[in-house]
Design an enzyme around this catalytic site. Structure first.
Site, PDB file in Angstrom:
ATOM      1  N   GLU A 115      47.877 -24.119  52.089  1.00 50.03           N
ATOM      2  CA  GLU A 115      48.399 -22.738  52.066  1.00 50.03           C
ATOM      3  C   GLU A 115      49.693 -22.753  51.249  1.00 50.03           C
ATOM      4  O   GLU A 115      50.571 -23.575  51.505  1.00 50.03           O
ATOM      5  CB  GLU A 115      48.652 -22.262  53.502  1.00 50.03           C
ATOM      6  N   TYR A 175      46.555   8.101  62.927  1.00 51.32           N
ATOM      7  CA  TYR A 175      46.429   8.398  61.498  1.00 51.32           C
ATOM      8  C   TYR A 175      47.158   9.709  61.290  1.00 51.32           C
ATOM      9  O   TYR A 175      46.888  10.690  62.005  1.00 51.32           O
ATOM     10  CB  TYR A 175      44.954   8.519  61.111  1.00 51.32           C
TER      11      TYR A 175
HETATM   12  C1  FAD Z   1      47.672  -2.866  56.554  1.00 50.23           C
HETATM   13  C2  FAD Z   1      46.471  -3.644  56.969  1.00 50.23           C
HETATM   14  C3  FAD Z   1      45.969  -3.492  58.255  1.00 50.23           C
HETATM   15  C4  FAD Z   1      44.849  -4.208  58.655  1.00 50.23           C
HETATM   16  N1  FAD Z   1      44.376  -4.051  59.922  1.00 50.23           N
HETATM   17  C5  FAD Z   1      43.286  -4.737  60.323  1.00 50.23           C
HETATM   18  C6  FAD Z   1      42.774  -4.633  61.662  1.00 50.23           C
HETATM   19  O1  FAD Z   1      43.314  -3.899  62.497  1.00 50.23           O
HETATM   20  N2  FAD Z   1      41.689  -5.380  62.005  1.00 50.23           N
HETATM   21  C7  FAD Z   1      41.073  -6.220  61.109  1.00 50.23           C
HETATM   22  O2  FAD Z   1      40.093  -6.883  61.494  1.00 50.23           O
HETATM   23  N3  FAD Z   1      41.534  -6.351  59.838  1.00 50.23           N
HETATM   24  C8  FAD Z   1      42.611  -5.641  59.429  1.00 50.23           C
HETATM   25  N4  FAD Z   1      43.098  -5.792  58.173  1.00 50.23           N
HETATM   26  C9  FAD Z   1      42.414  -6.725  57.260  1.00 50.23           C
HETATM   27  C10 FAD Z   1      42.840  -8.162  57.482  1.00 50.23           C
HETATM   28  O3  FAD Z   1      44.240  -8.269  57.498  1.00 50.23           O
HETATM   29  C11 FAD Z   1      42.242  -9.026  56.369  1.00 50.23           C
HETATM   30  O4  FAD Z   1      40.855  -8.776  56.310  1.00 50.23           O
HETATM   31  C12 FAD Z   1      42.486 -10.502  56.636  1.00 50.23           C
HETATM   32  O5  FAD Z   1      43.850 -10.795  56.470  1.00 50.23           O
HETATM   33  C13 FAD Z   1      41.688 -11.356  55.670  1.00 50.23           C
HETATM   34  O6  FAD Z   1      41.991 -12.699  55.891  1.00 50.23           O
HETATM   35  P1  FAD Z   1      41.776 -13.761  54.755  1.00 50.23           P
HETATM   36  O7  FAD Z   1      42.042 -15.081  55.385  1.00 50.23           O
HETATM   37  O8  FAD Z   1      40.488 -13.550  54.082  1.00 50.23           O
HETATM   38  O9  FAD Z   1      42.877 -13.417  53.653  1.00 50.23           O
HETATM   39  P2  FAD Z   1      44.464 -13.407  53.736  1.00 50.23           P
HETATM   40  O10 FAD Z   1      44.950 -13.052  55.087  1.00 50.23           O
HETATM   41  O11 FAD Z   1      44.909 -12.570  52.589  1.00 50.23           O
HETATM   42  O12 FAD Z   1      44.882 -14.914  53.488  1.00 50.23           O
HETATM   43  C14 FAD Z   1      44.742 -15.537  52.218  1.00 50.23           C
HETATM   44  C15 FAD Z   1      45.727 -16.699  52.164  1.00 50.23           C
HETATM   45  O13 FAD Z   1      45.435 -17.498  51.026  1.00 50.23           O
HETATM   46  C16 FAD Z   1      46.680 -17.976  50.495  1.00 50.23           C
HETATM   47  N5  FAD Z   1      46.448 -18.381  49.108  1.00 50.23           N
HETATM   48  C17 FAD Z   1      46.009 -17.595  48.092  1.00 50.23           C
HETATM   49  N6  FAD Z   1      45.869 -18.337  46.969  1.00 50.23           N
HETATM   50  C18 FAD Z   1      46.217 -19.611  47.281  1.00 50.23           C
HETATM   51  C19 FAD Z   1      46.277 -20.827  46.539  1.00 50.23           C
HETATM   52  N7  FAD Z   1      45.928 -20.876  45.242  1.00 50.23           N
HETATM   53  N8  FAD Z   1      46.688 -21.948  47.163  1.00 50.23           N
HETATM   54  C20 FAD Z   1      47.048 -21.911  48.490  1.00 50.23           C
HETATM   55  N9  FAD Z   1      47.012 -20.783  49.235  1.00 50.23           N
HETATM   56  C21 FAD Z   1      46.596 -19.650  48.642  1.00 50.23           C
HETATM   57  C22 FAD Z   1      47.598 -16.774  50.646  1.00 50.23           C
HETATM   58  O14 FAD Z   1      48.954 -17.169  50.601  1.00 50.23           O
HETATM   59  C23 FAD Z   1      47.180 -16.232  52.008  1.00 50.23           C
HETATM   60  O15 FAD Z   1      47.945 -16.779  53.054  1.00 50.23           O
HETATM   61  C24 FAD Z   1      44.216  -5.094  57.735  1.00 50.23           C
HETATM   62  C25 FAD Z   1      44.728  -5.238  56.443  1.00 50.23           C
HETATM   63  C26 FAD Z   1      45.823  -4.528  56.050  1.00 50.23           C
HETATM   64  C27 FAD Z   1      46.344  -4.681  54.644  1.00 50.23           C
END
Ligand code: FAD
Length: 505
Positions: free
Chosen positions: A31, A215
């Site tokens: 990460e 909302y």
């Molecule tokens: C405002 C908001 C409200 C939300 N509310 C909800 C909710 O109530 N319920 C729900 O289920 N979902 C919700 N979501 C959606 C949810 O937050 C995302 O779907 C979730 O964070 C996705 O997780 P992820 O691990 O795929 O990606 P991310 O959480 O984006 O994690 C990706 C990680 O990869 C790392 N990374 C990227 N590139 C590299 C690299 N080259 N090398 C090392 N590390 C890297 C980044 O630093 C990051 O930490 C919400 C989203 C937002 C924006």
């Protein structure tokens, strides 16, 4: 050589690492940030996610971290005390008692900043290696594995690591997906928002112990407000309009506070703003979820509007699905063909999630978009507990091809989640399939004498729930999906052939 490198410690990466490590797979998670995200974003775990978290043995911790979920309310209103336009959820107890009939796993309300460390902790307990402040800079793959070029951000030291597989859990902008040139399809960008995390005493405005999601369709702005499950911590969102020349920079704290005071009916509010940042509301699904030895999970594979709270949940479910399949291939239990089932199964689940979220988005935040282009959703419970799985890891029966089924009417048909019952042993079926492949059989077919190297349990007199009759049997995958069923008496050769087929051996 490491078995799997996971890139990203969001919900997708931490869950994939945890579910892989607990199956004995050698995992390195990298990460680029110093730690997990402090943003509370995803604030809820639906029952399918909770089923998987129970298998990960973290469900109790997650449930304890949130509000009692019954205290959850959702409204569309002009402001906190202003005109209510829709009440979406008034009594969550109703929803909970209804869903308890099909899943005993419960409903969590922990926030993302609470969940990620819990999953990481469990992953490391099971032997995963986690390296923060470490960036995947580039990678190459060949027939035998993936070479990852990592950068230790603090020291600037570069390092090469070989792995058999790479999991890109690197978020919406996914550098891995971009590098692979995988396009995305779907509605695309819908609107732009400024996210705000703040601390303030709102006890006079909101009943203690309740979790509120508003909302806000106010004449001054469109936005959202949620109080998270800790005293005085809140999230706010304000829509802004780049198409009219606006940018994030047009919203200094003073303007943000002014709009918060309007939306929250709190003219004297003195918030301590902890974080602000722009984010895009979008609906996009990657055209391919796999490229050779590289897999996309979570937001890297699909991004959905947060209206409905499904994106983070889908990320955990992706992680679970990919982990059991990768582990089965790495241990030799399955052939590599099993990995081809990840994309079709999870992509169709993603389509359901996006449809739900889009419908909610239009209803709650963008009524002007209502029209024939917005898909009619099947409802959140059906979209998460009633999705049909169509791939070579299921032996289908003749069916009408509908992508989902009402989870209250599931009948043991292959491709759907197995009905939940308490077995004569007193066990929940959830805990049986959570431990691996399982054969659940009627009492009179002699299936207890068959040795196919998987768990066996009698269904007692509950065989009709699975549609197998007193002599038949149902084969359940480690994710609780029915892979195959028969009404016939025990037949070891057939069962072994079926197992070979669904495991691509
Ligand atoms: C405002 C908001 C409200 C939300 N509310 C909800 C909710 O109530 N319920 C729900 O289920 N979902 C919700 N979501 C959606 C949810 O937050 C995302 O779907 C979730 O964070 C996705 O997780 P992820 O691990 O795929 O990606 P991310 O959480 O984006 O994690 C990706 C990680 O990869 C790392 N990374 C990227 N590139 C590299 C690299 N080259 N090398 C090392 N590390 C890297 C980044 O630093 C990051 O930490 C919400 C989203 C937002 C924006």
């Amino acid at each position: 050589m490491t078995d799997v490198i996971v890139v990203g410690a969001g919900l997708g990466g931490t869950s994939t690492a945890m579910f892989l490590a607990m199956r004995g797979v050698d995992v390195l998670l990298v990460e680029r940030h110093q730690g997990t995200s402090p943003h509370p974003r995803a604030a809820g775990q639906h029952p399918r996610t909770m089923e998987f978290l129970r298998i990960g043995q973290v469900a109790d911790e997650i449930l304890a971290a949130g509000h009692p979920p019954s205290a959850f309310r959702i409204k569309v209103a002009e402001s906190l005390r202003g005109k209510v336009i829709h009440t979406i959820v008034e009594d969550f107890d109703d929803v909970l008692s209804h869903v308890e009939q099909v899943s005993p796993a419960g409903w969590g309300s922990a926030t993302q900043d609470q969940v990620e460390p819990i999953l990481l902790n469990q992953a490391t307990k099971h032997g995963a290696t986690v390296r923060f402040a470490t960036e995947l800079v580039s990678f190459e793959q060949d027939a035998d594995g993936v070479t990852a070029n990592l950068l230790d951000i603090a020291s600037g030291r570069a390092e090469q690591v070989r792995a058999k597989y790479l999991v890109a859990a690197d978020g919406n902008r996914s550098p891995v997906r971009e590098r692979l040139g995988i396009p995305r399809s779907g509605f695309g960008g819908l609107s732009n928002h400024i996210g705000i995390v703040f601390d303030a005493d709102m006890s006079e405005l909101l009943p203690d112990g309740e979790q509120w999601l508003y909302y806000l369709q106010n004449p001054a702005f469109t936005g959202a407000y949620i109080n998270v499950n800790r005293q005085d911590r809140h999230i706010f969102a304000i829509e802004y309009h780049p198409e009219k020349g606006e940018s994030f920079a047009d919203y200094p704290h003073s303007r943000i506070i002014e709009l918060m005071r309007i939306g929250l009916d709190a003219p004297d509010l003195q918030p301590e703003i902890l974080w602000t940042g722009p984010w895009e509301m979008a609906a996009r699904i990657a055209d391919r979820w796999r490229d050779g030895r590289v897999f996309l999970v979570g937001d890297a594979a699909k991004v959905t509007p947060p209206t409905g709270g499904l994106g983070g949940n889908a990320a955990v479910c992706d992680g679970f699905d990919l982990a059991w399949k990768l582990a089965a291939v790495l241990t030799g239990e399955a052939g590599p063909g099993l990995l081809d089932t990840y994309e079709p199964e999870r992509k169709s689940a993603a389509e359901m999630v996006v449809n739900e979220s889009l419908f909610n988005y239009v209803q709650r935040m963008a009524p002007h978009l209502a029209g024939p282009d917005i898909p009619t959703p099947v409802g959140p419970i059906q979209a998460v507990l009633g999705v049909r799985h169509t791939s070579s890891a299921v032996i289908p029966e003749p069916n009408d091809g509908s992508p989902t089924m009402d989870p209250f009417r599931i009948s043991g048909e292959p491709g759907f989640r197995a009905p939940h019952v308490v077995l004569p042993t007193g066990e929940s079926t959830l805990d049986v399939w959570g431990a691996g492949w399982a054969l659940l059989a009627g009492p009179d077919g002699g299936w207890d004498k068959v040795d196919a190297g998987i768990q066996y349990r009698s269904l007692g007199d509950q065989y009709d729930r699975f549609g197998v009759g007193p002599e038949g049997a149902s084969l359940i995958r480690p994710d609780g999906i029915v892979a195959w069923r028969t009404t016939d008496k025990a037949d070891e050769v057939t069962l072994k052939n079926v197992l070979r087929q669904v495991l691509s051996c």
